[in-house]
Enzyme design. Sequence first.
Site, PDB file in Angstrom:
ATOM      1  N   HIS A  42      -6.710  -7.042  -0.415  1.00  0.00           N
ATOM      2  CA  HIS A  42      -7.182  -6.104  -1.651  1.00  0.00           C
ATOM      3  C   HIS A  42      -8.753  -5.989  -1.412  1.00  0.00           C
ATOM      4  O   HIS A  42      -9.530  -5.671  -2.713  1.00  0.00           O
ATOM      5  CB  HIS A  42      -6.781  -6.729  -2.974  1.00  0.00           C
ATOM      6  CG  HIS A  42      -5.372  -6.592  -3.189  1.00  0.00           C
ATOM      7  ND1 HIS A  42      -4.745  -5.624  -3.837  1.00  0.00           N
ATOM      8  CD2 HIS A  42      -4.372  -7.387  -2.488  1.00  0.00           C
ATOM      9  CE1 HIS A  42      -3.298  -5.892  -3.969  1.00  0.00           C
ATOM     10  NE2 HIS A  42      -3.053  -6.757  -2.926  1.00  0.00           N
ATOM     11  N   THR A  43      -9.466  -6.277  -0.368  1.00  0.00           N
ATOM     12  CA  THR A  43     -10.940  -6.058  -0.269  1.00  0.00           C
ATOM     13  C   THR A  43     -11.144  -4.535   0.054  1.00  0.00           C
ATOM     14  O   THR A  43     -12.217  -4.033  -0.060  1.00  0.00           O
ATOM     15  CB  THR A  43     -11.600  -6.934   0.782  1.00  0.00           C
ATOM     16  OG1 THR A  43     -10.872  -6.716   2.093  1.00  0.00           O
ATOM     17  CG2 THR A  43     -11.529  -8.343   0.597  1.00  0.00           C
ATOM     18  N   GLY A 131       5.157  -4.161   3.530  1.00  0.00           N
ATOM     19  CA  GLY A 131       3.721  -4.556   3.627  1.00  0.00           C
ATOM     20  C   GLY A 131       3.289  -4.645   5.167  1.00  0.00           C
ATOM     21  O   GLY A 131       2.022  -5.121   5.514  1.00  0.00           O
ATOM     22  N   LEU A 132       3.806  -3.734   6.150  1.00  0.00           N
ATOM     23  CA  LEU A 132       3.113  -3.391   7.377  1.00  0.00           C
ATOM     24  C   LEU A 132       2.835  -2.063   7.532  1.00  0.00           C
ATOM     25  O   LEU A 132       2.627  -1.528   8.681  1.00  0.00           O
ATOM     26  CB  LEU A 132       4.149  -3.969   8.307  1.00  0.00           C
ATOM     27  CG  LEU A 132       4.626  -5.348   8.463  1.00  0.00           C
ATOM     28  CD1 LEU A 132       5.419  -5.524   9.582  1.00  0.00           C
ATOM     29  CD2 LEU A 132       3.475  -6.228   8.619  1.00  0.00           C
ATOM     30  N   SER A 135       4.173   3.624   5.768  1.00  0.00           N
ATOM     31  CA  SER A 135       3.942   5.005   5.461  1.00  0.00           C
ATOM     32  C   SER A 135       2.672   5.536   6.079  1.00  0.00           C
ATOM     33  O   SER A 135       2.313   6.586   6.548  1.00  0.00           O
ATOM     34  CB  SER A 135       3.615   5.107   3.769  1.00  0.00           C
ATOM     35  OG  SER A 135       2.938   3.927   3.547  1.00  0.00           O
ATOM     36  N   ASP A 179      -4.940   0.918   5.686  1.00  0.00           N
ATOM     37  CA  ASP A 179      -3.645   1.176   6.517  1.00  0.00           C
ATOM     38  C   ASP A 179      -4.046   2.335   7.260  1.00  0.00           C
ATOM     39  O   ASP A 179      -3.600   2.306   8.523  1.00  0.00           O
ATOM     40  CB  ASP A 179      -2.651   1.568   5.556  1.00  0.00           C
ATOM     41  CG  ASP A 179      -2.209   0.311   4.625  1.00  0.00           C
ATOM     42  OD1 ASP A 179      -2.807  -0.812   4.502  1.00  0.00           O
ATOM     43  OD2 ASP A 179      -1.584   0.700   3.452  1.00  0.00           O
ATOM     44  N   TYR A 228      -0.553  -2.955  -8.556  1.00  0.00           N
ATOM     45  CA  TYR A 228      -1.528  -2.774  -7.581  1.00  0.00           C
ATOM     46  C   TYR A 228      -2.546  -1.980  -8.489  1.00  0.00           C
ATOM     47  O   TYR A 228      -3.947  -2.321  -8.280  1.00  0.00           O
ATOM     48  CB  TYR A 228      -1.205  -1.894  -6.711  1.00  0.00           C
ATOM     49  CG  TYR A 228      -2.105  -1.682  -5.590  1.00  0.00           C
ATOM     50  CD1 TYR A 228      -2.229  -2.408  -4.483  1.00  0.00           C
ATOM     51  CD2 TYR A 228      -2.863  -0.255  -5.361  1.00  0.00           C
ATOM     52  CE1 TYR A 228      -3.053  -2.084  -3.329  1.00  0.00           C
ATOM     53  CE2 TYR A 228      -3.753  -0.275  -4.429  1.00  0.00           C
ATOM     54  CZ  TYR A 228      -3.733  -0.937  -3.376  1.00  0.00           C
ATOM     55  OH  TYR A 228      -4.599  -0.682  -2.348  1.00  0.00           O
TER      56      TYR A 228
HETATM   57  C1  GLA Z   1      -1.782  -1.915   0.387  1.00  0.00           C
HETATM   58  C2  GLA Z   1      -2.915  -0.727   0.431  1.00  0.00           C
HETATM   59  C3  GLA Z   1      -4.034  -1.116   1.236  1.00  0.00           C
HETATM   60  C4  GLA Z   1      -4.612  -2.468   0.691  1.00  0.00           C
HETATM   61  C5  GLA Z   1      -3.622  -3.465   0.913  1.00  0.00           C
HETATM   62  C6  GLA Z   1      -4.020  -4.649   0.157  1.00  0.00           C
HETATM   63  O1  GLA Z   1      -1.372  -1.911   1.694  1.00  0.00           O
HETATM   64  O2  GLA Z   1      -2.197   0.194   0.953  1.00  0.00           O
HETATM   65  O3  GLA Z   1      -5.072  -0.080   0.844  1.00  0.00           O
HETATM   66  O4  GLA Z   1      -5.264  -2.459  -0.508  1.00  0.00           O
HETATM   67  O5  GLA Z   1      -2.498  -2.848   0.073  1.00  0.00           O
HETATM   68  O6  GLA Z   1      -5.107  -5.320   1.224  1.00  0.00           O
END
Ligand code: GLA
Length: 393
Positions: A42-43, A131-132, A135, A179, A228
């Site tokens: 989340h940085t 979480g990978l 999208s 991402d 989020y």
């Molecule tokens: C998701 C979001 C990214 C990022 C991460 C957390 O993957 O799409 O932009 O904020 O969470 O680091």
Amino acid sequence: MLSTKSAADRAESVAACFREKFAADPQLWARAPGRVDLMGSHTDYNLGFVLTLPIGPDTWIAARRRDDGVVCVHSMNLDASDEFRLDAIESVSASRWCNYVRGVAAILQNEGLALTGCDAIIHSTVPVAAGLSSSAALECALATVFSGFGGWSLAPERKALLCQKAENEFVGVKCGILDQFSSCLGRAGCALLLDCRDLSTRAVRIAPDIRAVVCNTMSPRRLSGGEYAQRRAECEQGAAALGVSALRDVTPEMLAARRHELQEPVARRCAFIVAESARAESLAAALQAGDRTAVAHLCAESFAGARDLYEICSPAMAAMMEAMRAAPGVIGARQAGAGFGGCMVALVDAASTDAFGAAVGDTYHRATQVRPEVYPVEAAPGAELFDIEEITK
Ligand code: GLA
């Protein structure tokens, strides 16, 4: 299972699907990788640092040009299709994946880039909602297809920003840049230290005796636009209260001196982000130097912060953390992606990778009755066109 096929088998099954759906052969192939973040949860939307690894699991698109301005795509993973005209792109409420495709087309066109219609088959080995960045891999592979047919090219940074814009504005997910940057800027053999303020990247070579291992809790990430967006809003409140434009501008010393000015939970959120961004830079140095003590310490701090300060951990993640911590060869382990379930990541002694995977599988299964997927990942190159002949010969 599709994801365990060799590249040649995968190419053959995608080509066969293409022939079945479109009665022709594809003319062009594009791929874009998923990613696992090694440090920096989340940085990105706080304009801080992230250490990210674009990984082998990726999305492939095989495509053939059409001259009637129609885009027709079929996803092999979902066994679902979508069709739309480039001169009338609307979002659809029923299925989100269609909006990733439509969004990329709409945003590229809005930039004045010439798009041609196409038939396309999508096949991905990036697990969805884990979480990978499945999208982003889809978006970046698709932008690569359009650029291949359009005869123009985009710098990887610009391609990433346009794909992020598609997700922010068309799909309506206010993600940061992590991402798409990971998916577009990957380099074989390197992790990337990304500075989310100036968008510069530094290639980081991980010491050869350390391997990154993805550990999927198999509990779908409940992302929750809600949680989020809430974390994002809390960070913005913190930055405003401290009189800065983004938490990137807050040093650990400054926060220690002024934390009492912040209310909870904003103070906890800020404490996590400020420390986590600094840890991304430190982990880059530690992994390059092969400093295992530092890797262990930084990962432990990151997980503790995600659990206690940023509050993005789920019970499945806690169980996985226990399993990873107890497994042979582990150097460090922590959350990945946005948290709230999905995948986690361990940094493991390369020679112990198999033993680590077996132990994590057993321990996690005993604790949860769920079999996790555990696999080492290598740094992969960013979104690109590729020559299918090279793969099938
Ligand atoms: C998701 C979001 C990214 C990022 C991460 C957390 O993957 O799409 O932009 O904020 O969470 O680091």
